[in-house]
Design a protein around this motif. Structure first.
Motif, short mmCIF file in Angstrom:
data_model
loop_
_atom_site.label_atom_id
_atom_site.label_comp_id
_atom_site.label_asym_id
_atom_site.label_seq_id
_atom_site.Cartn_x
_atom_site.Cartn_y
_atom_site.Cartn_z
N ASP A 1 -3.82 7.48 13.98
CA ASP A 1 -4.33 6.15 14.34
C ASP A 1 -4.90 5.45 13.10
O ASP A 1 -4.71 4.25 12.91
CB ASP A 1 -5.41 6.26 15.41
CG ASP A 1 -4.88 6.72 16.76
OD1 ASP A 1 -3.66 6.61 16.97
OD2 ASP A 1 -5.68 7.18 17.58
N ALA A 2 -5.62 6.21 12.27
CA ALA A 2 -6.21 5.64 11.06
C ALA A 2 -5.12 5.17 10.10
O ALA A 2 -5.21 4.09 9.51
CB ALA A 2 -7.10 6.67 10.39
N ARG B 1 -2.11 4.18 10.86
CA ARG B 1 -1.49 2.97 11.41
C ARG B 1 -2.40 1.77 11.24
O ARG B 1 -1.95 0.66 10.90
CB ARG B 1 -1.14 3.17 12.88
CG ARG B 1 0.10 4.03 13.12
CD ARG B 1 0.54 3.97 14.57
NE ARG B 1 -0.44 4.61 15.44
CZ ARG B 1 -0.40 5.90 15.79
NH1 ARG B 1 0.55 6.67 15.31
NH2 ARG B 1 -1.31 6.40 16.60
N ALA B 2 -3.69 1.99 11.49
CA ALA B 2 -4.63 0.87 11.39
C ALA B 2 -4.68 0.30 9.99
O ALA B 2 -4.67 -0.92 9.79
CB ALA B 2 -6.03 1.34 11.82
N TRP B 3 -4.69 1.18 8.97
CA TRP B 3 -4.77 0.70 7.61
C TRP B 3 -3.43 0.18 7.10
O TRP B 3 -3.39 -0.71 6.25
CB TRP B 3 -5.33 1.78 6.69
CG TRP B 3 -6.82 1.84 6.81
CD1 TRP B 3 -7.56 2.72 7.52
CD2 TRP B 3 -7.75 0.92 6.23
NE1 TRP B 3 -8.91 2.42 7.42
CE2 TRP B 3 -9.04 1.32 6.64
CE3 TRP B 3 -7.61 -0.19 5.40
CZ2 TRP B 3 -10.19 0.63 6.23
CZ3 TRP B 3 -8.75 -0.88 5.00
CH2 TRP B 3 -10.02 -0.47 5.42
N ALA C 1 -3.48 -3.36 7.95
CA ALA C 1 -4.62 -4.16 7.46
C ALA C 1 -4.19 -5.05 6.31
O ALA C 1 -3.27 -4.74 5.56
CB ALA C 1 -5.75 -3.24 7.02
N ALA D 1 -10.18 4.87 11.85
CA ALA D 1 -9.24 4.22 12.76
C ALA D 1 -9.70 2.83 13.17
O ALA D 1 -8.88 1.95 13.42
CB ALA D 1 -9.01 5.10 14.00
N GLU D 2 -11.00 2.63 13.25
CA GLU D 2 -11.52 1.32 13.64
C GLU D 2 -12.10 0.55 12.46
O GLU D 2 -12.49 -0.61 12.60
CB GLU D 2 -12.59 1.47 14.72
CG GLU D 2 -13.79 2.31 14.31
CD GLU D 2 -14.79 2.52 15.45
OE1 GLU D 2 -14.43 2.24 16.61
OE2 GLU D 2 -15.91 2.95 15.16
N ARG E 1 -10.83 -3.17 11.49
CA ARG E 1 -11.31 -4.22 12.39
C ARG E 1 -12.80 -4.48 12.18
O ARG E 1 -13.22 -5.64 12.06
CB ARG E 1 -11.05 -3.83 13.84
CG ARG E 1 -11.66 -4.80 14.86
CD ARG E 1 -11.45 -4.30 16.28
NE ARG E 1 -12.02 -2.98 16.50
CZ ARG E 1 -13.32 -2.76 16.73
NH1 ARG E 1 -14.18 -3.77 16.73
NH2 ARG E 1 -13.76 -1.52 16.93
#
Length: 244
Positions: A119-120, A122-124, A127, A230-231, A234
Motif C-alpha cells: 500500500d505504501a 502504491r501511495a508514493w 504522489a 501508506a497514508e 495524503r
C-alpha cells in the motif's frame, strides 16, 4: 517463519512495523515507541540513545533491530559483546526505507510481506507535487539551537517527492545548526515545521518567521518508515496545502 521469536526494537518506526505485521514478536521497545497504541507485554528498555543494555540482554532476544542514525554504536557493540544478534538499518530515502523494511520483516523475521508495505509503495508511486509549482523551504527539527534538515535525509526525500525543495539539501552536514537570522533571510517560500523531534506548534515556531507561511506537519508521517508510509502522502499534502 524464521527462528526469530523474541525481538527488541530500538527504533519507533520499526516497532510499529513489527507490531502491526506480527503481533507478539516484540518483547522490548524504547520509551519513544508510541505506535501502535497496544504493544502488549513488551518491556520498555529506555530511550533510543540510552537503552538499558543489561535489561535488553535479560529479555533474551533472538534479534535486536536498530538504526545507524537513531541508535548509538557503543550501545549496539555492547549488545553484540553480550552475545545478542543486532540488525542495523540505514534509511536515507524512500526506496532505501522500503528495502530495509523488506530486509527486516521478510528477510530477518521470515514474515510474509505485509499488505501495508505494498500500500505504501502504491501511495508514493501516485504522489506528486502539492500546488502548481515547486516550493522552496527550510525544515527546522530543533530550536535552541535552531537545527534544520540538511543533505541526504529521509524526510527531505519525502518532501522532494511532494514538490518541496529543501534549500539546505546541499549542506555538508545532515542536520546543520543555522542561525535563525540566516533562516529568515534564506528567501524561501515557506517554513516546514514537523512536530517531532522538536514539538513545533502553531504557537511555538511560526512566530520566529512572521513573513513566511508555515506548514505544520505530522512528524510521524514525515520521519517514520513503517505503516504510516501508506497514508503519509495524503497527510503531508494536506499539511502543506494548509500552510499559512
Amino acid at each position: 517463519m524464521s527462528g526469530v521469536r523474541r525481538v527488541v526494537s530500538l527504533v519507533p518506526s520499526l516497532t510499529e512495523a513489527v507490531a502491526v505485521s506480527a503481533p507478539g514478536l516484540l518483547v522490548g521497545v524504547t520509551d519513544w515507541c508510541t505506535h501502535p497504541g497496544d504493544l502488549g507485554d513488551a518491556v520498555r528498555v529506555g530511550g533510543t540513545k540510552n537503552p538499558d543494555v543489561r535489561r535488553i540482554t535479560e529479555l533474551r532476544p533472538d534479534l535486536v533491530i536498530a538504526n545507524e542514525e537513531e541508535n548509538r554504536a557503543p550501545d549496539l557493540e555492547a549488545l553484540r559483546a553480550a552475545g545478542v544478534e543486532v540488525l542495523v538499518t540505514e534509511v536515507r530515502d524512500l526506496p532505501q526505507a522500503l528495502r530495509e523494511l523488506d530486509r527486516v520483516l521478510v528477510g530477518a523475521l521470515g514474515l510474509t510481506r505485509p499488505g501495508w508495505l505494498a500500500d505504501a509503495e502504491r501511495a508514493w508511486a501516485g504522489a506528486g507535487p502539492v500546488g502548481v509549482r515547486a516550493a522552496s523551504a527550510f525544515v527546522p527539527i530543533w530550536r535552541r539551537p535552531w537545527m534544520v534538515l540538511g543533505r541526504d535525509t529521509f524526510a527531505g526525500d519525502l518532501l522532494a517527492r511532494l514538490g518541496v525543495r529543501n534549500v539546505y539539501a546541499g549542506h555538508a552536514e545532515r542536520y546543520p545548526r543555522v542561525p535563525v537570522e540566516e533562516l529568515a533571510a534564506a528567501g524561501c517560500d515557506l517554513v516546514v515545521l514537523p512536530d517531532e523531534p522538536y514539538r513545533f506548534t502553531r504557537e511555538d515556531g511560526p512566530e520566529a518567521f512572521p513573513d513566511l507561511p508555515a506548514a505544520l506537519l505530522s512528524g510521524r508521517h514525515l520521519t517514520w518508515y513503517g505503516p504510516s508510509l501508506a497514508e503519509a502522502p495524503r497527510v503531508l499534502a494536506e499539511g502543506l496545502s494548509a500552510a499559512r
